[in-house]
Enzyme design. Structure first.
Site, short mmCIF file in Angstrom:
data_model
loop_
_atom_site.label_atom_id
_atom_site.label_comp_id
_atom_site.label_asym_id
_atom_site.label_seq_id
_atom_site.Cartn_x
_atom_site.Cartn_y
_atom_site.Cartn_z
N LYS A 1 -26.08 -27.90 12.80
CA LYS A 1 -26.88 -28.86 13.55
C LYS A 1 -27.50 -29.91 12.63
CE LYS A 1 -27.76 -25.43 17.13
NZ LYS A 1 -28.64 -24.35 17.60
N GLN B 1 -34.73 -21.84 16.61
CA GLN B 1 -33.46 -21.12 16.64
C GLN B 1 -33.67 -19.69 17.14
OE1 GLN B 1 -30.33 -22.35 16.05
NE2 GLN B 1 -29.66 -20.36 16.79
N ASP C 1 -33.94 -28.28 23.79
CA ASP C 1 -33.07 -27.18 24.19
C ASP C 1 -33.03 -27.04 25.71
OD1 ASP C 1 -31.55 -25.86 22.30
OD2 ASP C 1 -33.19 -24.64 21.56
#
Length: 295
Positions: free
Chosen positions: A53, A97, A120
């Site tokens: 990412k 994460q 997200d």
């Protein structure tokens, strides 16, 4: 018949190319979209995802700032990092994460992220807005699936889609998005899960089957009709003595057996995974536009 390979890596590159133009325009105005990443612990898969990412951010022109805490980090330490990112004006999107070493605090951590920085798409505010068809940050993997179908010219409008898996990250939001009255939706959706009886009866009736169960070989060739489209969301490590790492990555679908039967199929790796990252970048750029008046 050999299935058409839906190259998620190539489609993700197309998305990133489009984003580069937007980012260049924002940068010319003094606005550099920024992604704040919090990694807790040393899970190898999480480390690999975060690195990918961050690399994608650099290639697209986004600022990426990582904070790494040990697996022993307390709840308060983790929440303190999130709150600092909430107040950091350089950071437009926040990525925590998952999974966290302590999974019991994940929902609290997600709800601590400001909704306007929740790239997200997991915060209840964004989930609720998505369910109502209102503007929201869409969860990256479901949105990536929709973009693969759309950009590959696969008709979703009026199609019957069967989803294997009901997670809050993929299955449930994808089912909602597919049923919305939109250019990416208007499908009829069946969702199967661990308590579904005769799963094959549902998959065999579908035009598009999405495997998102988190288990290898969940979707086998005898469960899919000739010419159906298969989207494989799964990423599983299986032992492989021929590999230096000792393992290889496979999806939830029996790829080799489905190749001669499906009309189109995503590979693993190189299918949905790159699109998840591309849609994270998309959300981060959109967050910068919304927050800092980039339009």
């Amino acid at each position: 018949m050999t299935a058409r390979i839906l190259d998620g890596k190539a489609i993700a590159e197309q998305v990133r190319s489009e984003l580069k133009g937007t980012v260049a325009g924002l940068t010319a105005r003094g606005i550099q979209p920024g992604l704040g990443v919090l990694l807790v612990g040393d899970n190898p898969a999480s480390r690999s995802y975060v690195t990918a990412k961050e690399r994608a951010c650099a290639e697209t022109g986004l600022l990426s700032e990582e904070i790494h805490l040990p697996a022993t980090a307390t709840r308060d330490q983790i929440l303190d990092v999130v709150r600092r990112m909430n107040e950091d004006n350089r950071i437009d999107g926040i990525l925590v994460q998952l999974p966290l070493p302590d999974s019991t605090i994940e929902q609290e951590v997600i709800e601590t992220i400001r909704p306007d920085k929740d790239v997200d798409g997991f915060h209840p505010v964004n989930v609720g807005r998505m369910m109502l068809g209102l503007p929201a940050f869409l969860p990256c993997t479901p949105h990536g699936v929709l973009q693969i179908l759309h950009r590959s010219g696969i008709a979703v409008d009026g199609a019957h889609v069967c989803i294997l898996g009901r997670s809050n990250i993929v299955g449930r939001p994808l089912a909602n998005l597919l049923t919305l009255k939109s250019k990416l939706g208007n499908a009829t959706v069946t969702m199967c899960h661990t308590r579904t009886r005769d799963t094959a009866r549902h998959t065999l009736a579908a035009d598009i089957v999405v495997a998102a169960a988190g288990r290898p070989s969940t979707l086998t060739a005898d469960m899919v009709r000739e010419g159906a489209v298969v989207i494989d969301v799964g990423v599983n490590r299986v032992p492989d003595a021929t590999r230096k790492s000792g393992f290889r990555l496979v999806g939830d679908a029996d790829y080799e057996a489905l190749l001669p039967k499906a009309g189109a199929i995503t590979p693993v790796p190189g299918g949905v995974g790159p699109m998840t990252i591309a849609m994270l970048l998309h959300n981060t750029v959109e967050a910068a536009v919304r927050r800092r008046g980039g339009r």
